[in-house]
Design a protein around this motif. Structure first.
Motif, short mmCIF file in Angstrom:
data_model
loop_
_atom_site.label_atom_id
_atom_site.label_comp_id
_atom_site.label_asym_id
_atom_site.label_seq_id
_atom_site.Cartn_x
_atom_site.Cartn_y
_atom_site.Cartn_z
N LEU A 158 -3.96 14.39 13.75
CA LEU A 158 -4.26 12.16 14.41
C LEU A 158 -5.72 12.04 14.57
CD1 LEU A 158 -0.94 12.07 16.04
CD2 LEU A 158 -1.33 11.47 13.57
N GLY A 159 -6.28 12.80 14.95
CA GLY A 159 -7.80 12.82 15.06
C GLY A 159 -8.14 12.80 13.92
N GLU B 190 2.23 3.32 17.44
CA GLU B 190 1.19 2.61 19.01
C GLU B 190 -0.25 2.55 19.04
OE1 GLU B 190 -0.28 4.18 23.46
OE2 GLU B 190 1.19 4.76 22.38
N ALA B 191 -1.52 3.51 17.75
CA ALA B 191 -2.65 3.67 17.51
C ALA B 191 -3.02 2.09 16.59
CB ALA B 191 -3.23 4.58 17.18
N LEU B 192 -1.75 2.00 15.40
CA LEU B 192 -2.16 1.29 14.52
C LEU B 192 -0.73 0.25 14.15
CD1 LEU B 192 -2.34 4.12 11.34
CD2 LEU B 192 -4.36 2.61 12.34
N ARG C 294 3.15 7.10 17.97
CA ARG C 294 1.42 7.81 18.13
C ARG C 294 0.81 6.93 17.33
NH1 ARG C 294 -0.63 14.38 19.97
NH2 ARG C 294 0.76 14.39 21.64
N VAL C 295 1.48 7.73 15.89
CA VAL C 295 0.57 6.19 15.01
C VAL C 295 0.62 4.65 15.11
CG1 VAL C 295 -0.03 5.81 12.18
CG2 VAL C 295 0.19 8.53 13.27
N ALA D 15 -2.26 16.02 18.16
CA ALA D 15 -3.99 15.86 18.77
C ALA D 15 -4.73 15.99 17.39
CB ALA D 15 -4.14 16.66 19.62
N ARG E 268 -9.85 1.98 8.77
CA ARG E 268 -8.48 1.46 8.39
C ARG E 268 -8.51 1.40 6.67
NH1 ARG E 268 -4.11 -1.53 12.25
NH2 ARG E 268 -2.62 -0.66 10.39
N MET F 195 -7.04 9.82 11.97
CA MET F 195 -7.73 8.34 12.51
C MET F 195 -9.22 7.72 12.63
SD MET F 195 -4.90 7.02 13.22
CE MET F 195 -4.72 5.53 14.06
#
Length: 194
Positions: free
Chosen positions: A78-79, A141-143, A138-139, A75, A86, A82
């Protein structure tokens, strides 16, 4: 009068034995790989009796899983990647990944994970699980990206750390973080823009 020789086993007073065993296991799994790092050698490195290793961890497989737990929280990683526009995510990914790998406190554990992944199914399963579930899913989903794009980005970064930190191929091994980021960021950006 000489002090009595210290016997292996449980130390008197507050115990750091479990942490000492984990630290020794990380070093030896990193240096020797899973197959060649024995419980006896790990116990010797930690200054404890092999029975204490079995007491805390049960088996070599359980010790390996505990010792090779990833040393960074996905987390947090990735924080950092992210956060920001972008259009610069490729650069942030390369810089964050290389910065984590260059930390001398974390590198032995990462090297152990990579070496074990190359030589044992336990190591491969550990690395596969972490990369796919803790990072790629996770990435993605986020992107809103296809998993293949993220797998391509991950393979790019894993290849670089393999050559730089594990195999130590020149000139990759002596390249600076800024040099590598300049090379990697455009390719990673292309993968991560979809």
């Amino acid at each position: 009068m000489t002090a009595p020789a210290r016997r292996p086993g449980r130390r008197p007073g507050p115990s750091s034995s479990r942490d000492d065993i984990l630290a020794a296991a990380r070093v030896l799994f990193g240096e020797r790989g899973y197959d060649k790092a024995s419980i006896r050698a790990i116990a010797r490195e930690a200054g404890v009796d092999p029975a204490l290793v079995h007491h805390f961890f049960g088996s070599k497989e359980e010790l390996f899983a505990s010792a090779m737990e990833f040393p960074v929280d996905p987390a947090v990683f990735l924080g950092q990647v992210m956060a920001g526009p972008r259009s610069q995510i490729g650069e942030r990914l390369a810089r964050t990944f290389l910065r984590i790998w260059s930390d001398p406190r974390l590198r032995p554990q990462f090297v152990g994970i990579f070496r074990s992944a190359a030589t044992t199914e336990q190591g491969a399963a550990l690395l596969r699980e972490f990369v796919t579930r803790a990072i790629l899913a996770r990435v993605a989903e986020a992107l809103g990206l296809p998993p293949l794009n993220l797998a391509a980005a991950a393979s790019q970064m894993l290849g670089v750390v393999m050559l730089k930190y594990i195999v130590q191929v020149e000139p990759m091994a002596s390249a600076t973080e800024d040099e590598l980021v300049a090379l990697l960021a455009p390719t990673l950006q292309r993968y991560l823009e979809g």
